[in-house]
Scaffold this active site. Structure first.
Site, PDB file in Angstrom:
ATOM      1  CD  GLU A 132      16.228  24.236  32.657  1.00 31.91           C
ATOM      2  OE1 GLU A 132      15.205  24.421  31.795  1.00 31.91           O
ATOM      3  OE2 GLU A 132      17.348  24.584  32.509  1.00 31.91           O
ATOM      4  CG  PHE A 151      24.431  36.003  34.623  1.00 28.39           C
ATOM      5  CD1 PHE A 151      23.767  36.328  33.806  1.00 28.39           C
ATOM      6  CD2 PHE A 151      24.886  34.399  34.606  1.00 28.39           C
ATOM      7  CE1 PHE A 151      23.537  35.660  32.467  1.00 28.39           C
ATOM      8  CE2 PHE A 151      24.671  34.066  33.297  1.00 28.39           C
ATOM      9  CZ  PHE A 151      23.849  34.376  32.357  1.00 28.39           C
ATOM     10  CD  GLN A 152      21.947  31.871  34.271  1.00 32.94           C
ATOM     11  OE1 GLN A 152      22.435  30.958  34.880  1.00 32.94           O
ATOM     12  NE2 GLN A 152      21.278  31.673  32.818  1.00 32.94           N
ATOM     13  CE  LYS A 163      29.429  28.619  40.523  1.00 38.68           C
ATOM     14  NZ  LYS A 163      29.730  29.482  39.027  1.00 38.68           N
ATOM     15  CG  MET A 176     -11.210  19.911  27.268  1.00 32.20           C
ATOM     16  SD  MET A 176     -12.647  18.920  27.182  1.00 32.20           S
ATOM     17  CE  MET A 176     -12.268  17.244  28.225  1.00 32.20           C
TER      18      MET A 176
HETATM   19  C1  LIG Z   1      -0.491  24.618  29.873  1.00 37.48           C
HETATM   20  C2  LIG Z   1      -2.025  24.614  29.494  1.00 37.48           C
HETATM   21  N1  LIG Z   1      -2.388  25.446  28.727  1.00 37.48           N
HETATM   22  C3  LIG Z   1      -3.672  25.561  28.403  1.00 37.48           C
HETATM   23  C4  LIG Z   1      -4.385  24.650  28.953  1.00 37.48           C
HETATM   24  C5  LIG Z   1      -6.058  24.904  28.525  1.00 37.48           C
HETATM   25  N2  LIG Z   1      -6.431  23.709  27.852  1.00 37.48           N
HETATM   26  C6  LIG Z   1      -6.965  22.507  28.280  1.00 37.48           C
HETATM   27  S1  LIG Z   1      -7.313  21.100  27.468  1.00 37.48           S
HETATM   28  C7  LIG Z   1      -6.682  21.945  26.021  1.00 37.48           C
HETATM   29  C8  LIG Z   1      -6.595  21.429  24.723  1.00 37.48           C
HETATM   30  C9  LIG Z   1      -5.894  20.265  24.653  1.00 37.48           C
HETATM   31  O1  LIG Z   1      -5.657  20.038  23.082  1.00 37.48           O
HETATM   32  P1  LIG Z   1      -4.976  18.842  22.606  1.00 37.48           P
HETATM   33  O2  LIG Z   1      -3.538  18.638  23.429  1.00 37.48           O
HETATM   34  O3  LIG Z   1      -5.040  18.768  21.377  1.00 37.48           O
HETATM   35  O4  LIG Z   1      -5.865  17.636  23.355  1.00 37.48           O
HETATM   36  P2  LIG Z   1      -7.431  17.353  22.843  1.00 37.48           P
HETATM   37  O5  LIG Z   1      -8.112  18.205  23.685  1.00 37.48           O
HETATM   38  O6  LIG Z   1      -7.626  17.423  21.403  1.00 37.48           O
HETATM   39  O7  LIG Z   1      -7.229  15.669  23.162  1.00 37.48           O
HETATM   40  C10 LIG Z   1      -6.415  23.361  26.373  1.00 37.48           C
HETATM   41  C11 LIG Z   1      -5.681  24.364  25.595  1.00 37.48           C
HETATM   42  C12 LIG Z   1      -3.955  23.781  29.871  1.00 37.48           C
HETATM   43  N3  LIG Z   1      -4.752  22.769  30.333  1.00 37.48           N
HETATM   44  N4  LIG Z   1      -2.493  23.893  30.105  1.00 37.48           N
END
Ligand SMILES: Cc1ncc(C[n+]2csc(CCOP(=O)(O)OP(=O)(O)O)c2C)c(N)n1
Lengths: 171, 565
Positions: B54, B116-117, B166, B481
């Site tokens: 979803e 349920f749910q 529902k 990042m």
């Molecule tokens: C749902 C979620 N969890 C954690 C983060 C924290 N976060 C921001 S950027 C990042 C790294 C992203 O890594 P990747 O997808 O490999 O992209 P890159 O930065 O290497 O381009 C994380 C863990 C986030 N923004 N969203």
């Protein structure tokens, strides 16, 4: 600087509106000190009065957020001194108080309260006033071990100045 | 009068059609089965796209909306179906995306029994929706669906959640759609634009020395790009953009001076600190844009134009606020503005750009350390070969910032990214939605290896629904990042940011999606060309440098002129 702000909102009497309003406080970690919801003078529209202690910037953001809630018709905030602002409290007091002359004189004549029920063992007394006044009387009765029950309402408010009213501007 | 009794579920579908809905993204389940049963009869009229989770449905609806400008619609079952769309709803609220999300709910006589749910979807979503409503009787359907669409798209757009019990799906109702309904909602009333403020703004612009226009997503939403350009041209003013405003104005317009913010270009950030007049249009001064708010734009008077007055003076105090639709306000400003180019200001901007090219861009795009690929080169390759006409959909992380910095946009609604919430996992499903919402356009999802794996199951949606989507994974085998911040601000302690990744090509094969892996620079352009020319879905894995950083960077809490590079 933090101080008390009273927010008055006119809202559609709808499920979940109150939830949306309190969530604006919750989100900013602001405790609600007092909350009163009642039907306004227009059917289907409720008045919500909330008092909380916070800063000018925060209350501004809260009110702006509330202004964007779909079911809020009008919302503003006030300082305590802008408003006539009263709560009501009920006190359950041991009938022993009547056996002491000075205490019974206080409760019957000097406390600005009124007896609404009188039983063998307890009296129920009603008093309106500021939260501070109500709490003060509670403490007094408590310290003398007369108090057996206590309940306080939320705020009823009116604007103090003659030409200002907190009324829903019907458009 | 003739009575037209139909089931609540059919009333929902008829109302959606009345609202002009052609596509919905969804996933079935027990409580929403009556609606799905009816959908079987409406296959020809409503294109239902079956996602794999979803979260995919709601992000796809967001991508659809952002690419098309229409309201996105997703449907899910009660309980876990509804909680799975929560992330996308929060994302849509903070990024002002109009959505109508319909989730099922247990029958109204069972509410509150831990049936349920059963999950209290309304309470869960109160802080992240513009409006929500629980329909407990079929008779409410027509009016509430109409109201939901009106609220989602009117004023500052946002997500609306409808919880559909529902029994309301099954009961019969005397259906009549009322296209004449007028909803009297105070906060959505059109505001009268203040004429005196318009006059004041014009005077400020005409007498300014170092003006700049900042465009945010509001300019895209109100389709004011062309008007903003006219305003800029009449006032000889540079235009810069926030992340969310990208593509509002073509990147190659001579007055376009780049992106503001944490990983923005040098010029716009330096300009902000020197400007004497900032005209901020449809943007909200997010912390990623302002850096330290107490040191933001110290010389500037700020004219803030926004439809949402709650944005005024929220993080940055402005000198003049004009509430209204961006297009309408800008149109009123245009005739009065006349100002010629300030050569000192113009050369300052050019100098900044020269500096950024010399120090960062040219080096990055030309160098070939061990022939490895920089994320910048990959994004630049797509920009060059795609000639700036593709829709870029990103995930969140370094690659997102590289996309913002190195993509080129000739048309509006061409950059779809999760700005305010920074939701990893957004990219792939949002790109699916974008392609469905703008089928005539080429859509390229550019993702990190981390974010791709948060929603990669949606490759199944691409396969089943034959979505012609290009997917580029910039694989650095790191949560890049976060790793960058660890390197810069946590003394290089790479705490749980290294990724052992699966074989993405094999994954792609499993979904019958043509794919290719590129590891060296020389092969990059050729592979990008092959991908963009391919008819049908294509997955390109580009192995990029492991420990590359996005620069320049204004560290969190710094002032915009404290730039790392
Ligand atoms: C749902 C979620 N969890 C954690 C983060 C924290 N976060 C921001 S950027 C990042 C790294 C992203 O890594 P990747 O997808 O490999 O992209 P890159 O930065 O290497 O381009 C994380 C863990 C986030 N923004 N969203």
């Amino acid at each position: 600087m933090n101080r008390e702000y009273i927010v008055v909102a006119f809202v559609n009497n709808q499920i979940s509106v109150l939830n949306r309003i309190t969530s604006a406080y919750l989100k900013r970690e602001i405790n609600i000190e007092s909350l009163n919801v009642s039907e306004s003078f227009v059917k289907g529209i409720s008045t919500i009065v909330i008092s909380a202690i916070t800063s000018a910037d925060t209350i501004e953001r809260i009110v702006n957020q509330l202004g964007n809630v779909i079911d809020v018709l009008q919302v503003d905030y006030y300082h305590q001194e802008d408003l006539i602002y009263k709560e009501m409290a009920l006190y359950k007091i041991s009938a022993d108080i009547l056996s002491d002359k000075s205490d019974s004189d206080y409760i019957l004549n000097r406390s600005n309260s009124r007896i609404i029920e009188m039983g063998k063992e307890f009296l129920i007394i009603e008093k309106s006033g500021s939260r501070y006044e109500l709490e003060k009387m509670k403490e007094k009765l408590e310290s003398k071990k007369f108090l057996a029950g206590y309940s306080r309402s939320g705020n009823a408010i009116l604007h103090r100045e003659q030409d200002k009213s907190i009324l829903l501007k019907v458009s | 009068m003739q009575k037209n009794y139909i089931k609540g579920s059919e009333a929902v579908l008829k109302s959606l059609i009345e609202e002009g809905v052609d596509t919905i993204f969804g996933y079935p389940g027990g409580t929403i089965m009556p609606l799905y049963d009816e959908l079987f009869n409406y296959k020809e009229k409503i294109n239902h796209i079956l996602v794999r989770h979803e979260q995919g449905a709601v992000h796809a609806a967001q991508g659809y909306s952002r690419a098309s400008g229409k309201v996105g619609v997703c449907i899910a079952t009660a309980g876990p179906g509804a909680t799975n769309i929560v992330t996308g709803i929060a994302d849509a609220l903070i990024d002002s995306t109009p959505l109508v999300c319909i989730t099922a709910q247990v029958s109204s006589d069972k509410l509150g029994t831990n049936f349920f749910q059963e999950a209290d979807t309304i309470s869960i979503t109160v802080p992240i929706t513009k409006w929500s409503y629980q329909i407990t009787s079929a008779d409410e359907v027509a009016v509430i669906i109409a109201k939901a669409f009106y609220i989602a798209r009117t004023g500052r757009p946002g997500p609306v959640l409808i919880s559909l019990t529902k029994n309301a799906q099954i009961e019969l109702t005397n259906y009549k759609y009322r296209s004449d309904l007028v909803f009297n909602i105070p906060c959505l009333k059109r505001v009268q634009i203040s004429q005196s403020s318009i006059k004041e703004a014009i005077d400020l612009i005409n007498s300014s020395k170092k003006p700049m226009i900042i465009v945010g997503q509001g300019v895209i939403i109100s389709e004011a790009g062309g008007d903003v350009i006219e305003l800029a041209e009449r006032g000889s003013m540079p235009i810069v953009s926030t992340l969310m405003g990208l593509s509002a104005v073509p990147s190659n317009h001579p007055l376009f001076a780049g992106n503001v913010g944490m990983h923005g270009n040098l010029a716009p950030n330096m300009m902000t600190q020197r400007s004497d007049l900032i005209i901020a249009i449809g943007m909200r001064f997010s912390d990623r844009v302002t850096g330290d708010t107490s040191r933001y734009a110290p010389m500037a008077k700020i004219i803030h134009i926004d439809i949402d007055k709650a944005e005024f003076n929220k993080t940055i105090k402005s000198y003049l606020q004009i509430q209204g639709d961006a297009k309408e306000v800008v149109k009123l400003l245009i005739p009065g503005v006349k100002r010629s180019l300030d050569s000192e200001w113009d050369s300052f901007i050019k100098e900044c750009w020269k500096k950024e090219r010399d120090l960062i861009i040219d080096k990055l795009l030309s160098d070939s350390v061990n022939d490895t690929v920089s994320m910048a080169q990959a994004v630049d390759s797509i920009a060059r070969i795609g000639k700036g006409s593709v829709v870029i959909v990103t995930d969140v992380g370094q690659h997102q910032m590289f996309c913002a910095r190195y993509s080129k946009f000739n048309y509006g609604r061409s950059m779809i990214t999760s700005g305010g919430l920074g939701t990893m996992g957004f990219g792939l499903p949002a790109a699916i939605g974008a392609k469905v919402g703008a089928p005539q356009r080429d859509v390229v999802a550019i993702l990190g290896d981390g974010g791709f794996q948060m929603t990669l199951q949606e490759l199944g949606t691409i396969m089943q629904s034959n979505i012609d989507l290009k997917v580029v994974i910039l694989n650095n085998s790191f949560l890049g990042m976060v790793r960058q911040w660890q390197e810069l601000f946590f003394e290089g302690r790479y705490s749980f940011t290294e990724m052992i990744n699966p074989n993405f090509i094999q994954i792609s094969n499993a979904y019958n999606i043509v794919s290719k892996r590129v590891e060296i620079r020389e092969e990059l352009d050729y592979a990008v060309k092959e991908m963009l020319e391919f008819r049908g879905s294509y997955l390109l894995e580009v192995v990029v440098r492991n420990e590359e950083n996005v620069f320049p960077m204004v560290p969190s809490g710094s002032s915009l002129d404290e730039i790392l590079y």
